[in-house]
Motif scaffolding. Sequence first.
Motif, PDB file in Angstrom:
ATOM      1  N   ALA A 126      17.947  -0.606  -1.752  1.00 41.31           N
ATOM      2  CA  ALA A 126      17.832   0.822  -2.067  1.00 41.31           C
ATOM      3  C   ALA A 126      16.389   1.247  -1.839  1.00 41.31           C
ATOM      4  O   ALA A 126      15.473   0.729  -2.488  1.00 41.31           O
ATOM      5  N   ASP A 127      16.203   2.149  -0.880  1.00 40.63           N
ATOM      6  CA  ASP A 127      14.873   2.717  -0.637  1.00 40.63           C
ATOM      7  C   ASP A 127      14.717   3.903  -1.590  1.00 40.63           C
ATOM      8  O   ASP A 127      15.254   4.979  -1.352  1.00 40.63           O
ATOM      9  N   GLU A 128      13.986   3.656  -2.674  1.00 42.68           N
ATOM     10  CA  GLU A 128      13.773   4.694  -3.705  1.00 42.68           C
ATOM     11  C   GLU A 128      12.378   5.291  -3.589  1.00 42.68           C
ATOM     12  O   GLU A 128      11.840   5.830  -4.559  1.00 42.68           O
ATOM     13  N   VAL A 129      11.791   5.170  -2.391  1.00 42.86           N
ATOM     14  CA  VAL A 129      10.418   5.648  -2.208  1.00 42.86           C
ATOM     15  C   VAL A 129      10.311   7.133  -2.574  1.00 42.86           C
ATOM     16  O   VAL A 129       9.378   7.546  -3.276  1.00 42.86           O
ATOM     17  N   MET A 130      11.278   7.925  -2.129  1.00 43.69           N
ATOM     18  CA  MET A 130      11.224   9.364  -2.414  1.00 43.69           C
ATOM     19  C   MET A 130      12.099   9.738  -3.612  1.00 43.69           C
ATOM     20  O   MET A 130      11.764  10.625  -4.386  1.00 43.69           O
ATOM     21  N   SER A 131      13.222   9.054  -3.763  1.00 42.55           N
ATOM     22  CA  SER A 131      14.190   9.457  -4.790  1.00 42.55           C
ATOM     23  C   SER A 131      13.908   8.826  -6.155  1.00 42.55           C
ATOM     24  O   SER A 131      14.571   9.161  -7.136  1.00 42.55           O
ATOM     25  N   SER A 166      18.091   9.037   8.195  1.00 42.32           N
ATOM     26  CA  SER A 166      17.250   8.313   7.231  1.00 42.32           C
ATOM     27  C   SER A 166      15.816   8.285   7.725  1.00 42.32           C
ATOM     28  O   SER A 166      15.549   8.424   8.917  1.00 42.32           O
ATOM     29  N   TYR A 167      14.905   8.099   6.753  1.00 38.37           N
ATOM     30  CA  TYR A 167      13.512   7.822   7.090  1.00 38.37           C
ATOM     31  C   TYR A 167      13.040   6.686   6.194  1.00 38.37           C
ATOM     32  O   TYR A 167      13.197   6.752   4.969  1.00 38.37           O
ATOM     33  N   HIS A 168      12.480   5.638   6.816  1.00 42.08           N
ATOM     34  CA  HIS A 168      12.046   4.491   6.021  1.00 42.08           C
ATOM     35  C   HIS A 168      10.569   4.146   6.251  1.00 42.08           C
ATOM     36  O   HIS A 168      10.102   3.124   5.752  1.00 42.08           O
ATOM     37  N   GLY A 169       9.844   4.969   7.029  1.00 48.87           N
ATOM     38  CA  GLY A 169       8.418   4.709   7.210  1.00 48.87           C
ATOM     39  C   GLY A 169       8.027   4.670   8.673  1.00 48.87           C
ATOM     40  O   GLY A 169       8.884   4.602   9.561  1.00 48.87           O
ATOM     41  N   GLY A 170       6.717   4.715   8.917  1.00 50.04           N
ATOM     42  CA  GLY A 170       6.204   4.859  10.273  1.00 50.04           C
ATOM     43  C   GLY A 170       5.694   3.579  10.912  1.00 50.04           C
ATOM     44  O   GLY A 170       5.258   3.603  12.065  1.00 50.04           O
ATOM     45  N   ASN A 181       0.809  -1.227   0.000  1.00 49.33           N
ATOM     46  CA  ASN A 181       0.000   0.000   0.000  1.00 49.33           C
ATOM     47  C   ASN A 181       0.837   1.271   0.000  1.00 49.33           C
ATOM     48  O   ASN A 181       0.316   2.350  -0.223  1.00 49.33           O
ATOM     49  N   GLY A 182       2.117   1.142   0.334  1.00 51.17           N
ATOM     50  CA  GLY A 182       2.935   2.354   0.409  1.00 51.17           C
ATOM     51  C   GLY A 182       4.369   1.987   0.725  1.00 51.17           C
ATOM     52  O   GLY A 182       4.760   0.803   0.685  1.00 51.17           O
ATOM     53  N   GLY A 183       5.157   3.026   1.068  1.00 51.41           N
ATOM     54  CA  GLY A 183       6.591   2.845   1.238  1.00 51.41           C
ATOM     55  C   GLY A 183       6.974   2.066   2.487  1.00 51.41           C
ATOM     56  O   GLY A 183       7.877   1.221   2.457  1.00 51.41           O
ATOM     57  N   ALA A 184       6.302   2.345   3.604  1.00 48.20           N
ATOM     58  CA  ALA A 184       6.655   1.662   4.844  1.00 48.20           C
ATOM     59  C   ALA A 184       6.446   0.158   4.703  1.00 48.20           C
ATOM     60  O   ALA A 184       7.315  -0.647   5.070  1.00 48.20           O
ATOM     61  N   GLU A 185       5.303  -0.216   4.137  1.00 51.31           N
ATOM     62  CA  GLU A 185       5.034  -1.655   3.940  1.00 51.31           C
ATOM     63  C   GLU A 185       6.010  -2.281   2.961  1.00 51.31           C
ATOM     64  O   GLU A 185       6.318  -3.473   3.062  1.00 51.31           O
ATOM     65  N   ALA A 186       6.471  -1.502   2.000  1.00 50.26           N
ATOM     66  CA  ALA A 186       7.477  -2.033   1.076  1.00 50.26           C
ATOM     67  C   ALA A 186       8.739  -2.361   1.871  1.00 50.26           C
ATOM     68  O   ALA A 186       9.343  -3.432   1.687  1.00 50.26           O
ATOM     69  N   ASN A 187       9.131  -1.462   2.775  1.00 51.91           N
ATOM     70  CA  ASN A 187      10.332  -1.729   3.570  1.00 51.91           C
ATOM     71  C   ASN A 187      10.120  -2.877   4.558  1.00 51.91           C
ATOM     72  O   ASN A 187      11.025  -3.675   4.794  1.00 51.91           O
ATOM     73  N   GLU A 188       8.913  -2.959   5.145  1.00 50.49           N
ATOM     74  CA  GLU A 188       8.621  -4.099   6.031  1.00 50.49           C
ATOM     75  C   GLU A 188       8.864  -5.417   5.283  1.00 50.49           C
ATOM     76  O   GLU A 188       9.466  -6.357   5.804  1.00 50.49           O
ATOM     77  N   ILE A 220      19.629   1.653   2.336  1.00 45.39           N
ATOM     78  CA  ILE A 220      20.063   3.036   2.117  1.00 45.39           C
ATOM     79  C   ILE A 220      19.004   3.799   1.329  1.00 45.39           C
ATOM     80  O   ILE A 220      18.272   3.210   0.524  1.00 45.39           O
ATOM     81  N   GLU A 221      18.936   5.093   1.591  1.00 45.81           N
ATOM     82  CA  GLU A 221      18.292   5.989   0.632  1.00 45.81           C
ATOM     83  C   GLU A 221      19.459   6.495  -0.217  1.00 45.81           C
ATOM     84  O   GLU A 221      20.294   7.239   0.302  1.00 45.81           O
ATOM     85  N   PRO A 222      19.561   6.101  -1.470  1.00 48.64           N
ATOM     86  CA  PRO A 222      20.750   6.476  -2.255  1.00 48.64           C
ATOM     87  C   PRO A 222      20.961   7.993  -2.277  1.00 48.64           C
ATOM     88  O   PRO A 222      22.091   8.460  -2.189  1.00 48.64           O
ATOM     89  N   ALA A 270       7.353   3.673  -3.887  1.00 48.78           N
ATOM     90  CA  ALA A 270       5.948   4.058  -3.622  1.00 48.78           C
ATOM     91  C   ALA A 270       5.769   5.441  -4.254  1.00 48.78           C
ATOM     92  O   ALA A 270       6.259   5.660  -5.356  1.00 48.78           O
ATOM     93  N   LYS A 271       5.151   6.373  -3.551  1.00 52.93           N
ATOM     94  CA  LYS A 271       5.053   7.787  -3.985  1.00 52.93           C
ATOM     95  C   LYS A 271       4.922   7.955  -5.507  1.00 52.93           C
ATOM     96  O   LYS A 271       3.844   7.803  -6.049  1.00 52.93           O
ATOM     97  N   GLY A 272       6.036   8.258  -6.196  1.00 57.39           N
ATOM     98  CA  GLY A 272       5.982   8.535  -7.634  1.00 57.39           C
ATOM     99  C   GLY A 272       5.507   7.370  -8.478  1.00 57.39           C
ATOM    100  O   GLY A 272       5.195   7.546  -9.659  1.00 57.39           O
TER     101      GLY A 272
HETATM  102  C1  LIG Z   1      12.673   7.221   1.762  1.00 61.14           C
HETATM  103  C2  LIG Z   1      11.316   6.861   2.293  1.00 61.14           C
HETATM  104  N1  LIG Z   1      11.038   5.585   2.595  1.00 61.14           N
HETATM  105  C3  LIG Z   1       9.837   5.219   3.069  1.00 61.14           C
HETATM  106  C4  LIG Z   1       8.838   6.140   3.280  1.00 61.14           C
HETATM  107  C5  LIG Z   1       7.519   5.703   3.821  1.00 61.14           C
HETATM  108  O1  LIG Z   1       6.559   5.694   2.827  1.00 61.14           O
HETATM  109  P1  LIG Z   1       4.995   5.719   3.213  1.00 61.14           P
HETATM  110  O2  LIG Z   1       4.746   7.009   3.910  1.00 61.14           O
HETATM  111  O3  LIG Z   1       4.313   5.589   1.881  1.00 61.14           O
HETATM  112  O4  LIG Z   1       4.720   4.546   4.077  1.00 61.14           O
HETATM  113  C6  LIG Z   1       9.078   7.489   2.975  1.00 61.14           C
HETATM  114  C7  LIG Z   1       8.038   8.502   3.188  1.00 61.14           C
HETATM  115  O5  LIG Z   1       8.250   9.674   3.162  1.00 61.14           O
HETATM  116  C8  LIG Z   1      10.352   7.856   2.480  1.00 61.14           C
HETATM  117  O6  LIG Z   1      10.648   9.128   2.195  1.00 61.14           O
END
Ligand SMILES: Cc1ncc(COP(=O)(O)O)c(C=O)c1O
Length: 453
Positions: free
Chosen positions: A247-252, A146-150, A118-125, A214-216, A276-278
Amino acid sequence: MTILDTVDGLTGQTIVDLTRRHTIFEWSAQAAVDPIPVAGAKGCWFWTPEGKRYLDFNSQLMCVNIGHGDERVVRAIQQQAETLAYANPFMATEPRARLGRKLAEVCPGDIDVFFFTNGGAEANENAIKVARMFTGRHKVLSFYRSYHGGTAGAVMLTGDPRRWPAEPGMPGVVHVLNPYHGIQRGWDTADVALARIEETIQLEGPHTIAALFIEPVTGTNGVLVPPEGFIRGIRDLCTKYGILMVADEVMSGFGRTGEWFSVDHWRVVPDLMTMAKGLTSAYVPLGAVGMRRAIADYFQEKVFFGGLTYNSHPLGCAAALATLQVYEDDRLIENARRMGDLMKELLAGLEARHAIVGAVRSLGLFGIVELVKDRASMEPLAPFNGTSEPMKRLAKFFREEGLYTFVRMNTFFTNPPLIITEEELRHGFDIIDRGLFAAEAGQDKDKDSGVRS
Ligand SMILES: Cc1ncc(COP(=O)(O)O)c(C=O)c1O
């Protein structure tokens, strides 16, 4: 609610009052939130019910990469909703089939199998799970900045202060220092930073480490464009020790940096890639974990222990397919590169004109400005994990002038949609320029009256 409410719509103030009364805003003490009521959006702009317009210089949450209200994506979602709004994840659907094939085409190397979330956090999970299952190891490394989700696991990967209230959480996460140490201490060379990470790997025991996340190009923690050789060095370290590079490409990802994915700048193929995101430009929620063929093959005979009711949601997959088509048809990644060059010049102009600009960084249309009290001390204009009166005044100025962007600690971002025109970009930077002059004048006034910022 009366029928009139639904026909005429609510006023901006009523929307704000009701949302504040009955809903929770994230990462905030609720009494402090002051949301902008949003009624509609098109292109790089959004507006309130009363018609105040804002230039969206942050693509909302660095996600509406193709801009707002693109009819092609809206129609794709409508058509999918009419044909098949939902099928459970054990089914195979056309948008899922097509999206898997399309992503395999644009992702680097042999990343050609995807698990949709559903989104970036679940992708990282799920990337954590895949790495643990595939390697049989349990530890995961990630950076402090770094930020990888909530969610429970992703927030433990997260190195920034948003992790603190969730502790103690999932065990086995080890944080390492980034090559960047803040505006006063600056950057390590790639060699120094890589040697530190290798030392951590050795001290933790390489045979215990499943993955390095990593967030590249690090996002909310400062648009940190790594020193040359760093990303390749990370790839080599991971290969040397049998650790999966994630590589966490959620934002980049998806054109933000002027390539499909930021790892493409360094021609590096990670083992897993989260996105996710884009992916859908946030028109509907969708995330994914992409994996290299050898990792996907592991799950031919072994069970993939992961599931979500909305995995491969047809609306998400259809929206993503249409979004990817827009990137290609409108050559948005090229535009991000072209407008990114102009943005670099405009950022350099701010640095030249304003003594409170301590640093500017950008890659493509991913940009940030770090503010300082003065260039001699390089003391940040707001403390780490805090804010200050000058930063609040600047945020207020942007808002009054109709510029929306993300203001965090001593920084603000410049991350417009990839469709932005030269005129719109210059308009945004004109507001920023005036805001910085006002901030400098305010600082002088504070000094004269003895106020400490
Ligand atoms: C690099 C990165 N990873 C993961 C996430 C989490 O994504 P989501 O808010 O869709 O769960 C974000 C959200 O800003 C992010 O910037």
